[in-house]
Design a protein around this motif. Structure first.
Motif, PDB file in Angstrom:
ATOM      1  N   SER A 184      77.934  73.639 153.537  1.00  0.00           N
ATOM      2  CA  SER A 184      78.539  74.947 153.318  1.00  0.00           C
ATOM      3  C   SER A 184      77.893  75.614 152.114  1.00  0.00           C
ATOM      4  O   SER A 184      77.368  74.951 151.217  1.00  0.00           O
ATOM      5  N   LEU A 185      77.918  76.927 152.113  1.00  0.00           N
ATOM      6  CA  LEU A 185      77.300  77.684 151.029  1.00  0.00           C
ATOM      7  C   LEU A 185      78.108  77.567 149.742  1.00  0.00           C
ATOM      8  O   LEU A 185      79.318  77.771 149.759  1.00  0.00           O
ATOM      9  N   PRO A 186      77.448  77.278 148.630  1.00  0.00           N
ATOM     10  CA  PRO A 186      78.132  77.429 147.336  1.00  0.00           C
ATOM     11  C   PRO A 186      78.114  78.913 146.957  1.00  0.00           C
ATOM     12  O   PRO A 186      77.428  79.332 146.029  1.00  0.00           O
ATOM     13  N   TRP A 187      78.863  79.717 147.730  1.00  0.00           N
ATOM     14  CA  TRP A 187      78.708  81.177 147.668  1.00  0.00           C
ATOM     15  C   TRP A 187      78.945  81.733 146.261  1.00  0.00           C
ATOM     16  O   TRP A 187      78.328  82.708 145.857  1.00  0.00           O
ATOM     17  N   GLU A 188      79.860  81.101 145.496  1.00  0.00           N
ATOM     18  CA  GLU A 188      80.160  81.628 144.166  1.00  0.00           C
ATOM     19  C   GLU A 188      79.002  81.412 143.190  1.00  0.00           C
ATOM     20  O   GLU A 188      78.917  82.076 142.160  1.00  0.00           O
ATOM     21  N   LYS A 189      78.076  80.487 143.523  1.00  0.00           N
ATOM     22  CA  LYS A 189      76.912  80.250 142.674  1.00  0.00           C
ATOM     23  C   LYS A 189      75.620  80.760 143.287  1.00  0.00           C
ATOM     24  O   LYS A 189      74.584  80.762 142.637  1.00  0.00           O
ATOM     25  N   LEU A 190      75.689  81.199 144.548  1.00  0.00           N
ATOM     26  CA  LEU A 190      74.476  81.569 145.290  1.00  0.00           C
ATOM     27  C   LEU A 190      74.208  83.066 145.272  1.00  0.00           C
ATOM     28  O   LEU A 190      73.075  83.503 145.038  1.00  0.00           O
ATOM     29  N   PHE A 191      75.242  83.861 145.496  1.00  0.00           N
ATOM     30  CA  PHE A 191      75.028  85.293 145.690  1.00  0.00           C
ATOM     31  C   PHE A 191      74.984  86.083 144.385  1.00  0.00           C
ATOM     32  O   PHE A 191      74.876  87.306 144.408  1.00  0.00           O
ATOM     33  N   ASN A 192      75.057  85.394 143.248  1.00  0.00           N
ATOM     34  CA  ASN A 192      74.792  86.060 141.974  1.00  0.00           C
ATOM     35  C   ASN A 192      73.455  85.579 141.409  1.00  0.00           C
ATOM     36  O   ASN A 192      73.253  85.489 140.207  1.00  0.00           O
ATOM     37  N   THR A 193      72.522  85.267 142.325  1.00  0.00           N
ATOM     38  CA  THR A 193      71.174  84.835 141.953  1.00  0.00           C
ATOM     39  C   THR A 193      70.163  85.561 142.826  1.00  0.00           C
ATOM     40  O   THR A 193      70.508  86.178 143.838  1.00  0.00           O
ATOM     41  N   HIS A 194      68.889  85.481 142.436  1.00  0.00           N
ATOM     42  CA  HIS A 194      67.789  85.986 143.261  1.00  0.00           C
ATOM     43  C   HIS A 194      67.397  84.889 144.252  1.00  0.00           C
ATOM     44  O   HIS A 194      67.192  83.731 143.862  1.00  0.00           O
ATOM     45  N   LEU A 195      67.279  85.262 145.530  1.00  0.00           N
ATOM     46  CA  LEU A 195      67.005  84.291 146.582  1.00  0.00           C
ATOM     47  C   LEU A 195      65.632  84.533 147.200  1.00  0.00           C
ATOM     48  O   LEU A 195      65.181  85.673 147.317  1.00  0.00           O
ATOM     49  N   GLY A 196      64.977  83.440 147.599  1.00  0.00           N
ATOM     50  CA  GLY A 196      63.721  83.525 148.331  1.00  0.00           C
ATOM     51  C   GLY A 196      63.820  82.730 149.620  1.00  0.00           C
ATOM     52  O   GLY A 196      64.195  81.555 149.598  1.00  0.00           O
ATOM     53  N   ILE A 197      63.515  83.383 150.753  1.00  0.00           N
ATOM     54  CA  ILE A 197      63.534  82.719 152.069  1.00  0.00           C
ATOM     55  C   ILE A 197      62.118  82.813 152.624  1.00  0.00           C
ATOM     56  O   ILE A 197      61.633  83.905 152.925  1.00  0.00           O
ATOM     57  N   PHE A 198      61.443  81.662 152.750  1.00  0.00           N
ATOM     58  CA  PHE A 198      60.033  81.664 153.107  1.00  0.00           C
ATOM     59  C   PHE A 198      59.776  80.773 154.317  1.00  0.00           C
ATOM     60  O   PHE A 198      60.433  79.744 154.499  1.00  0.00           O
ATOM     61  N   GLY A 199      58.798  81.164 155.120  1.00  0.00           N
ATOM     62  CA  GLY A 199      58.432  80.371 156.283  1.00  0.00           C
ATOM     63  C   GLY A 199      57.478  81.144 157.175  1.00  0.00           C
ATOM     64  O   GLY A 199      57.499  82.383 157.215  1.00  0.00           O
ATOM     65  N   ASN A 200      56.641  80.398 157.899  1.00  0.00           N
ATOM     66  CA  ASN A 200      55.725  81.035 158.847  1.00  0.00           C
ATOM     67  C   ASN A 200      56.502  81.750 159.938  1.00  0.00           C
ATOM     68  O   ASN A 200      57.688  81.465 160.174  1.00  0.00           O
ATOM     69  N   THR A 201      55.830  82.661 160.621  1.00  0.00           N
ATOM     70  CA  THR A 201      56.481  83.378 161.711  1.00  0.00           C
ATOM     71  C   THR A 201      56.958  82.389 162.771  1.00  0.00           C
ATOM     72  O   THR A 201      56.244  81.447 163.135  1.00  0.00           O
ATOM     73  N   GLY A 202      58.183  82.581 163.224  1.00  0.00           N
ATOM     74  CA  GLY A 202      58.762  81.690 164.230  1.00  0.00           C
ATOM     75  C   GLY A 202      59.415  80.448 163.671  1.00  0.00           C
ATOM     76  O   GLY A 202      59.901  79.605 164.438  1.00  0.00           O
TER      77      GLY A 202
END
Length: 590
Positions: A138-156
């Motif tokens: 589960s998301l640690p939403w209270e610690k996650l959404f007050n930060t800068h996030l990076g989502i990386f991966g090749n296409t597909g």
């Protein structure tokens, strides 16, 4: 109690080696009705040291062929571990504080103990399950959404599904709590989030479908104050630092100074044309500029008169070919008073659109600067060409009014139908607009009482350091703005989420300021090297798994996670998935 499976025989730095007992080579074991997973790569083991239980993760195993067990005559099996934390009073603490000693006993961990490492899951925020242990995450939403996030991966690789999963789960659970307190802006290059993705209720979602190819698209609203800004014009028209930006600054400051006076622009146009045509140091460029001004103001008489004016190169004067009428300059110039003055005085400005007003002011400002000798025409002419080329597209994507952009929870700005020029400029403009506007709202609040979350899909399109299609000064300005946002935005409650196929193309400064990473399959060596140098919390084994991760599987690491996790994300339900599915060739060609 637990099952003893070996003992420590070596500690070098943080590398621990244990010698396994013969009976430990089982996939699953049961003890007093409790299930234990056997020893394997990525599994967790306990090493008891006094009253503390050190938690270590299996990094590798091997048979030591130098030694054999005397009783079984088999090579000794050894396992390499890395400590990740410890249990004290049945509570897990991450980080290396304690290390074992030789002969300390290693034990298997029960499922209950492993769950303690990952934290107790919140059933409402579950987004997937750990790859090895198959435990819900589960998301640690209270610690996650007050930060800068990076989502990386090749296409597909599933990064769009991950992004959608994160924010859909958040909105499904917190919608009523965050309305009026937070605003989410998605810059959507490919139109993947314009339907029922993220939020399906249009009471909470505003979609701007921008289109530079026709007049049928939506327009993003900008206030006059936001539009009439020399920095914004510098961005839109890629103005050079030493000549064109000062020119735009004079244009904007002049408008601001006299905007409150009645008919100020009309009087400015008339006086500038008068000074140009009665100047004693005339230039041949005057004719083209006055002709353009007459077209914008729809002054047919002046347009006709100017079309008859020529340039006498030997006398360096404007004149009327075929006659003896020269514009010699001075207040009493006969040619001006008889041929031009009636049409100049007749100029009347009806309501101009903001873009036509900009065209008019640029031409009038250039004419005034040429009369005064402030600029050389060839230095400003490229700016005029870029303005003319850009205004048609900009008029189709912007609505300059006093109406602010939508304050709904979620704003999606789709650039799918825009040209490359707008795709390159608009995200920068939007980031500057939203950051400046939000900063002013919370400038006196500590901590901020409102947050703004900007989500940039395909972020390499605007944060790339490798682009060769733009000047160095333009590239520097673009990167400096986003570097300022990512370095200073947190204290103002402004957070970025970046999704990209090529993290190595993004500025290292921006990458280094991201707090949390969701890393899908990446195979390029430059991307993998960047991650190795940027993410200190990424362990070697997790790093080695990245090129071979399955679709939808990602390594999670960062300040919001106690330890790196390999998670298989749940697939978003039909109708809410991003519009990025692969083409079904079997169905298409059947």
């Amino acid at each position: 109690m637990s099952i003893a499976i070996g003992e420590v025989i070596s500690i070098k730095g943080t590398n621990i080696v244990i010698e396994l007992y013969e009976e430990s080579n089982k996939e699953t074991l049961f003890y007093n009705g409790v299930k234990f997973n056997g020893v394997s790569i990525q599994e967790f083991l306990l090493i008891r040291r006094g009253f503390k239980d050190i938690v270590a993760r299996v990094q590798g195993e091997y048979l030591d062929e130098r030694y054999k067990d005397e009783e079984s005559n088999q090579y000794i099996r050894k396992v390499e571990l890395i400590p990740i934390g410890y249990f004290q009073s049945d509570t897990f603490f991450e980080g290396i504080k304690h290390l074992p000693m030789i002969r300390d006993i290693a034990y298997l961990m029960s499922d209950t103990q492993v769950k303690e490492i990952f934290g107790k899951p919140d059933d409402n925020f579950i987004v997937g399950e750990t790859l090895t242990e198959e435990l819900p995450v589960s998301l640690p939403w209270e610690k996650l959404f007050n930060t800068h996030l990076g989502i990386f991966g090749n296409t597909g690789s599933g990064k769009s599904n991950t992004l959608t999963n994160l924010y859909t789960t958040l909105f499904n659970n917190k919608l009523g709590k965050i309305i009026g307190k937070s605003h989410f802006v998605v810059i959507d290059f490919n139109g993947e989030y314009t339907n029922n993705q993220l939020v399906s209720d249009r009471n909470y979602k505003q979609v701007y479908q921008l289109d530079t190819r026709s007049d049928d698209g939506d327009k993003f609203p900008l206030t006059s104050d936001a539009f009439w800004d020399e920095e914004l014009f510098g961005i839109l028209f890629k103005a050079t630092e030493n000549t064109q930006k000062p020119f735009l600054k004079r244009l904007v400051s002049g408008r601001k100074k006299y905007i409150g006076q009645p008919n100020s622009l009309e009087n400015y146009v008339k006086s500038t044309i008068y000074f140009a045509l009665t100047s004693t140091a005339q230039k041949k460029e005057f004719v083209d500029l006055i002709s353009e001004i007459s077209k914008i103001t729809e002054s047919q008489g002046l347009m006709f008169v100017v079309s008859q004016i020529g340039w006498h190169s030997s006398q360096q004067k404007l004149y009327f070919p075929g006659t003896s009428d020269y514009l010699s300059g001075g207040d009493n110039d006969v040619a001006y008073n008889t041929r031009c003055r009636p049409y100049v005085d007749a100029i009347s400005l009806t309501t101009l659109s903001p873009f036509n007003e900009l065209r008019l002011r640029i031409n009038v400002q250039l004419l005034a600067d040429l009369v005064s000798g402030y600029v050389q025409f060839e230095h400003i002419q490229p700016l005029l060409k870029r303005v003319e080329a850009s205004l048609v597209a900009l008029d189709r994507v912007f609505n300059i009014d006093e109406v602010l952009p939508s304050e709904k929870l979620l704003s999606v700005i789709s650039l799918r139908k825009t040209n490359q020029e707008v795709k390159k400029v608009l995200p920068l403009l939007l980031a500057k607009f939203y950051y400046g506007f939000h900063k002013q709202q919370v400038i006196n609040q500590s901590p901020p009482q409102q947050t703004l979350h900007m989500i940039i899909d395909e972020a390499h399109n605007i944060l790339s350091m490798q682009s060769t299609r733009e000047s160095e000064s333009w590239k520097d300005y673009r990167l400096e703005l986003f570097e300022e946002i990512i370095k200073e935005g947190r204290k103002f409650g402004f957070f970025l989420t970046l999704s990209s196929q090529r993290p190595a193309d993004i500025s290292p400064t921006i990458m280094s300021q991201l707090h949390n990473f969701f890393i899908h399959r990446l195979v390029n060596d430059r991307d993998l090297k960047l991650l190795e140098n940027t993410i200190s919390s990424l362990d070697e084994l997790s790093r080695q798994m990245i090129p071979n991760l399955a679709k939808g599987c990602a390594v999670l690491t960062g300040t919001s996670f106690d330890i790196p996790m390999v998670v298989q994300f749940n697939e978003v339900a039909d109708g809410h998935r991003p519009d990025s599915d692969d083409v079904n060739i079997r169905e298409l060609w059947s």
